[in-house]
Enzyme design. Structure first.
Site, short mmCIF file in Angstrom:
data_model
loop_
_atom_site.label_atom_id
_atom_site.label_comp_id
_atom_site.label_asym_id
_atom_site.label_seq_id
_atom_site.Cartn_x
_atom_site.Cartn_y
_atom_site.Cartn_z
CB CYS A 1 -27.91 -1.29 -11.33
SG CYS A 1 -26.36 -0.39 -11.43
CG LEU A 2 -29.69 4.73 -12.19
CD1 LEU A 2 -29.25 6.13 -11.77
CD2 LEU A 2 -31.07 4.79 -12.85
CG HIS B 1 -21.83 0.82 -8.44
ND1 HIS B 1 -21.78 0.19 -9.67
CD2 HIS B 1 -23.15 1.00 -8.17
CE1 HIS B 1 -23.03 0.01 -10.12
NE2 HIS B 1 -23.88 0.48 -9.22
N GLY C 1 -29.71 6.04 -6.15
CA GLY C 1 -28.29 6.05 -5.83
C GLY C 1 -27.46 6.06 -7.09
CD GLN D 1 -24.00 3.48 -11.04
OE1 GLN D 1 -24.17 4.04 -9.96
NE2 GLN D 1 -24.99 2.89 -11.68
CG HIS E 1 -26.66 -1.20 -5.55
ND1 HIS E 1 -27.45 -2.08 -6.25
CD2 HIS E 1 -26.13 -0.36 -6.48
CE1 HIS E 1 -27.38 -1.79 -7.55
NE2 HIS E 1 -26.60 -0.75 -7.72
CD GLU E 2 -25.59 3.42 -5.64
OE1 GLU E 2 -24.66 3.59 -6.45
OE2 GLU E 2 -26.72 3.04 -5.98
ZN ZN Z 1 -25.93 0.37 -9.37
#
Ligand code: ZN
Length: 174
Positions: free
Chosen positions: A94-95, A140, A45, A50, A136-137
């Site tokens: 998380c990226l 963000h 995701g 991000q 989660h996304e």
């Molecule tokens: Zn994340």
């Protein structure tokens, strides 16, 4: 086109993202860049903040079984319209917070409404990993990270680690 992913801490990751009013080719192109960036990372995701853009846009694909067809989803203005009382715990990553994983408790099932790439409204119930990932996304988009669910001490430790990682990366020119 691959887009560079911001690493926590960064003020752009803490901002409330703006709703997408009209779908344009630019935004569709952005969604396809985000999917490419997510698959390349690799991740399941990615949210527009991000990559430093304040749009309510997320992409995800939680198909993890080898040989199963991928299911790339791009969601504009995604919104949780219902959540189950039952919860589930997943070890999240998380990226934007590389190599850190922690258990987070969230509703096990959520119903999400969004606008798809054609500008059509969609609604679907997600469970399992998909439910965790989509929540989660969406977090963000509200400037919230999964480490915000952890105890302050743990969160501060992770943030210090990331500050150090960013310093090292800047020094190595990576
Ligand atoms: Zn994340």
């Amino acid at each position: 086109m691959l887009r560079p992913i911001l690493i926590h801490p960064d003020p752009r990751l803490k901002k409330l993202a703006a709703p997408v009013a009209d779908l344009s080719d630019d935004l569709r192109g952005l969604a396809s860049d985000m999917l490419e960036t997510m698959y390349d990372a690799p991740g399941i995701g990615l949210a527009a903040p991000q990559i430093g853009l304040s749009h309510r846009l997320i992409v995800l694909d939680c198909v993890k079984v080898e040989g199963e067809a991928p299911r790339p989803l791009a969601m504009f203005n995604p919104e949780v319209v219902a959540s189950s009382d039952a919860t589930s715990v997943y070890e999240e990553g998380c990226l934007s917070i590389p190599e850190i994983y922690a258990d987070v408790t969230r509703p096990a099932e959520v119903e999400v409404r969004w606008m798809d790439l054609q500008g059509k409204e969609q609604q679907e119930v997600f469970s399992g990993l998909w439910a965790t990932c989509v929540q989660h996304e969406i977090d963000h988009l509200d400037g919230k990270l999964f480490i915000d669910y952890l105890k302050p001490l743990r969160r501060q430790m992770i943030t210090r680690k990331m500050v150090k990682l960013k310093r090292e990366r800047a020094r190595d020119g990576a």
